[in-house]
Scaffold this active site. Structure first.
Site, mmCIF file in Angstrom:
data_model
loop_
_atom_site.group_PDB
_atom_site.id
_atom_site.type_symbol
_atom_site.label_atom_id
_atom_site.label_comp_id
_atom_site.label_asym_id
_atom_site.label_seq_id
_atom_site.Cartn_x
_atom_site.Cartn_y
_atom_site.Cartn_z
ATOM 1 N N ASN A 115 -4.151 21.137 -11.256
ATOM 2 C CA ASN A 115 -5.166 20.366 -12.297
ATOM 3 C C ASN A 115 -6.209 19.504 -11.457
ATOM 4 O OD1 ASN A 115 -2.533 18.851 -11.383
ATOM 5 N ND2 ASN A 115 -3.139 17.395 -12.930
ATOM 6 N N ASN A 153 -11.147 14.168 -14.235
ATOM 7 C CA ASN A 153 -12.397 13.468 -14.133
ATOM 8 C C ASN A 153 -12.489 12.172 -14.838
ATOM 9 O OD1 ASN A 153 -15.308 13.388 -15.041
ATOM 10 N ND2 ASN A 153 -15.351 14.930 -13.830
ATOM 11 N N GLU A 193 -3.095 25.623 -14.990
ATOM 12 C CA GLU A 193 -2.922 26.912 -15.521
ATOM 13 C C GLU A 193 -4.319 27.685 -15.668
ATOM 14 O OE1 GLU A 193 0.511 24.732 -17.220
ATOM 15 O OE2 GLU A 193 -1.506 24.164 -16.726
ATOM 16 N N CYS A 224 0.316 23.329 -21.653
ATOM 17 C CA CYS A 224 -0.152 22.508 -22.858
ATOM 18 C C CYS A 224 -0.650 23.792 -23.639
ATOM 19 C CB CYS A 224 -1.233 21.743 -22.850
ATOM 20 S SG CYS A 224 -2.824 22.426 -21.961
#
EC number: 3.5.4.5
Length: 148
Positions: free
Chosen positions: A58, A61, A71, A103
């Site tokens: 991941n 920002n 993913e 998710c």
């Protein structure tokens, strides 16, 4: 008549060393996560039909909505290198009591490339459960639905 060659069987679930490598690569990717805001590192490792592994972490920002999940990072790396057929993905996090799950957005991106592949959901201690993508996103909408 002559015998026809049997069709090649689709590659099955990764086994043994291949599976251990996939799980290890997801943990290594987790350790590279850029997550200064959530402090929730996630890593993913994607096994292509040709046996290559693409990993991703991941990447957050300061503009929170521009972050991307592990993913999707792995999938985008594989696609950018010409791979669109996947056998399995392993996902790693620091969760100790629960298996990490993708998710909803990631499930939909994964589903773009079929429903019949495996997702290894792990805990921090390395234990895992395996789910078919179809189980993670039942009654899904995909590319073939646009042709109906």
């Amino acid at each position: 008549g002559g015998q026809r060659p049997a069709p090649a069987a689709p590659p099955g679930r990764p086994q043994g060393e291949c599976l251990q490598l996939l799980l290890r690569r997801s943990r290594e990717a987790k350790n590279r996560a850029y997550c200064p805001y959530s402090r929730f590192p996630v890593g993913a490792a994607l096994l292509t039909a040709s046996g290559e592994i693409f990993s991703g972490c991941n990447v957050e920002n300061a503009c929170y909505s521009l972050g991307v999940c592990a993913e999707r990072t792995a999938i985008q790396k594989a696609i950018s290198e010409g791979h669109t057929s996947f056998r399995a993905m392993a996902i790693a996090s620091d969760l100790g009591d629960h298996f990490i799950v993708p998710c909803g957005a990631c499930r939909q991106v994964m589903r773009e490339f079929g429903t019949d592949w495996d997702v290894y959901l792990t805990k921090a201690d390395g234990t895992y459960i395996v789910k078919r993508l179809e189980e993670l996103l039942p009654l899904s909408f995909g590319p073939e639905d646009l042709k109906k």
